[in-house]
Design an enzyme around this catalytic site. Structure first.
Site, short mmCIF file in Angstrom:
data_model
loop_
_atom_site.label_atom_id
_atom_site.label_comp_id
_atom_site.label_asym_id
_atom_site.label_seq_id
_atom_site.Cartn_x
_atom_site.Cartn_y
_atom_site.Cartn_z
N LYS A 188 12.24 5.44 2.64
CA LYS A 188 13.90 5.89 2.88
C LYS A 188 14.13 6.83 1.67
O LYS A 188 14.19 7.69 2.45
CB LYS A 188 14.53 4.74 2.96
CG LYS A 188 14.16 3.82 3.06
CD LYS A 188 15.51 3.22 3.95
CE LYS A 188 15.74 0.84 3.24
NZ LYS A 188 16.18 0.59 3.85
N LYS B 162 10.24 1.54 -9.09
CA LYS B 162 10.81 2.10 -9.25
C LYS B 162 11.16 3.27 -10.26
O LYS B 162 12.25 4.02 -10.10
CB LYS B 162 12.45 2.10 -8.36
CG LYS B 162 12.17 1.47 -7.17
CD LYS B 162 13.15 0.20 -6.65
CE LYS B 162 13.13 0.33 -5.03
NZ LYS B 162 13.42 -0.14 -4.25
N LYS C 26 3.18 4.66 1.39
CA LYS C 26 4.28 4.31 1.88
C LYS C 26 5.25 5.30 3.11
O LYS C 26 5.94 5.97 2.54
CB LYS C 26 4.80 3.28 1.78
CG LYS C 26 5.72 2.12 2.73
CD LYS C 26 5.98 0.70 1.39
CE LYS C 26 7.19 1.41 0.52
NZ LYS C 26 8.14 0.23 -0.21
P1 TYM Z 1 14.12 -2.64 2.67
O1 TYM Z 1 15.36 -2.20 2.73
O2 TYM Z 1 13.33 -1.47 1.73
O3 TYM Z 1 13.12 -2.90 4.38
C1 TYM Z 1 13.84 -3.21 5.10
C2 TYM Z 1 12.64 -4.64 5.85
O4 TYM Z 1 11.39 -3.32 6.26
C3 TYM Z 1 9.87 -3.48 5.66
N1 TYM Z 1 9.54 -2.18 5.20
C4 TYM Z 1 8.44 -1.64 6.70
N2 TYM Z 1 7.51 -2.22 6.95
C5 TYM Z 1 6.16 -1.78 7.60
N3 TYM Z 1 5.93 -0.43 6.66
C6 TYM Z 1 6.99 0.47 6.12
N4 TYM Z 1 6.45 1.13 5.45
C7 TYM Z 1 8.27 -0.46 5.82
N5 TYM Z 1 9.14 0.01 4.92
C8 TYM Z 1 10.56 -0.90 4.77
C9 TYM Z 1 10.28 -3.99 4.94
O5 TYM Z 1 9.18 -4.95 4.11
C10 TYM Z 1 11.81 -5.04 4.57
O6 TYM Z 1 11.19 -6.19 5.58
N6 TYM Z 1 14.43 -6.51 -0.64
C11 TYM Z 1 14.09 -5.96 0.82
C12 TYM Z 1 15.70 -6.04 1.39
C13 TYM Z 1 16.17 -7.79 0.75
C14 TYM Z 1 15.61 -9.13 1.71
C15 TYM Z 1 16.37 -9.80 1.06
C16 TYM Z 1 14.27 -9.52 3.02
C17 TYM Z 1 17.13 -8.06 0.02
N7 TYM Z 1 17.28 -9.29 0.77
C18 TYM Z 1 15.93 -10.99 1.71
C19 TYM Z 1 14.05 -10.28 2.93
C20 TYM Z 1 14.92 -11.67 2.25
C21 TYM Z 1 14.82 -4.16 0.67
O7 TYM Z 1 14.90 -3.36 0.33
O8 TYM Z 1 14.09 -3.67 2.39
#
Ligand code: TYM
Length: 330
Positions: free
Chosen positions: A200, A114, A197
């Site tokens: 978003k 990032k 990947k």
């Molecule tokens: P975030 O919001 O980026 O994504 C949410 C969840 O979606 C999964 N994900 C994917 N899985 C497969 N292929 C993809 N292209 C893809 N893009 C996103 C992510 O792995 C995630 O599970 N840091 C985390 C949010 C968070 C969190 C937590 C998760 C904050 N606290 C505690 C678990 C436990 C995040 O930014 O996810």
């Protein structure tokens, strides 16, 4: 109810949620609510780590709440809430900031990715400490299991390390959480660039399928999705694009990749893509329609989040108290 093991996970209210979010995470959130006491958070404090328009942030929080429900989370079983409504997250984050080390945060690949463009010097301290807040989220509920996509593995390894370190320093306090990454759909790639990947923050709209895309938009994106050379519909290392599309097909139809490969033996990319578009439309349309209905009544969504936050606080408060007291804060 109280003897059930706990699950915690979260999604950031930033950009639109897409097919990767669904297959990597949300689909499993729904499956787990039968057997676990589940906590699904909308992590708005994490979203602040890169600058946001406050109005957009507010509406994104409701959008994720609507998507959670539309995907099948049942608020009578799953506790759905926004992170900033439960002050204990930020408080435990501070305590864990004092347990985490600069060296280990500097090794986080998401931070490095990032900040590649703007440089680490210009990144917010929040972005740097992001994985510590994530660890606090999970440990605050003594969650046993954390369903996530592959990109979160390193963050979760850190959460496990911090839990163990805290327990060693101050006595047995936190459950060391297990990581749950699905066999299919853990890393959905961009449709226009299958080596990146699906994300978003990706600038090209042709790369991702939003959970709120209209059916015709979905069909168009799948039609235009990149394919590989050759003709066979097989998931092999020399076919990253077709492998990705097969993973999407399998994930949405609850089948394995070899099963889907078998179905398309002797057929070409054209047939496969046409069917895939319908599988995606069929899988996502009910979610989209229900989410849009729910978004018509934002007050109802706010009420749901507030009631979730109350339940979350009741669990989080004693855990934070215990951790703080073990560190000498009482
Ligand atoms: P975030 O919001 O980026 O994504 C949410 C969840 O979606 C999964 N994900 C994917 N899985 C497969 N292929 C993809 N292209 C893809 N893009 C996103 C992510 O792995 C995630 O599970 N840091 C985390 C949010 C968070 C969190 C937590 C998760 C904050 N606290 C505690 C678990 C436990 C995040 O930014 O996810």
């Amino acid at each position: 109810m109280h003897s059930k093991e706990r699950v915690f996970s979260g999604i950031q209210p930033s950009g639109t949620s897409h097919l990767g979010t669904y297959l990597g995470a949300l689909k499993n959130f729904v499956a787990l609510q039968d057997d676990y006491e589940t906590f699904y958070c909308i992590v708005d404090l994490h979203a602040l780590t890169t600058p946001r328009d406050p109005k957009v942030l507010r509406s994104s929080v409701r959008e994720i709440a609507a998507i959670y429900l539309a995907a099948g989370l049942d608020p009578s079983r799953a506790i759905i809430f926004r992170q900033s409504s439960v002050g204990e997250h930020a408080e435990l984050c501070w305590l864990m900031n004092c347990v985490a080390k600069v060296g280990e945060l500097s090794r986080m690949t998401q931070f490095k990715d990032k900040t590649q463009r703007g440089g680490a010097e210009a990144a917010s301290v929040g972005l740097y400490a992001y994985p510590v807040l994530q660890a606090a989220d999970i440990l605050l509920y003594n969650a046993h299991l954390v369903p996530v996509g592959e990109d979160q593995r390193q963050h979760l390894e850190l959460a496990r390390t911090l839990a163990r370190r805290f327990n060693n320093l101050y006595g047995d306090t936190f459950v060391v959480p297990e990581i749950m990454i699905p066999k299919t759909g853990a890393r959905i790639m961009a449709l226009d660039e299958p080596t990146a990947k699906m994300s978003k923050s990706r600038p090209t709209p042709g790369g991702y399928i939003s959970l709120l895309d209209e059916p015709d938009e979905i069909r168009r994106k799948i039609r235009r999705a990149k394919t590989d050379s050759g003709t066979e519909v097989t998931a092999t290392p020399d076919k990253p694009a077709i492998s990705n599309l097969l993973g999407i097909y399998a994930g949405l139809s609850n089948r394995t990749v070899p099963e889907v490969e078998g179905q398309y033996r002797g057929k070409g990319y054209g047939d496969f893509k046409k069917d895939l578009a319908e599988v995606v439309v069929e899988g996502l349309s009910p979610i989209r329609e229900r989410a849009l209905e729910l978004l018509d009544d934002p007050r109802e969504l706010d009420a749901l989040l507030e009631s979730g936050a109350e339940k979350a606080r009741a669990v989080a408060r004693p855990v934070l108290r215990d951790a703080a007291s073990r560190m000498g804060l009482d």
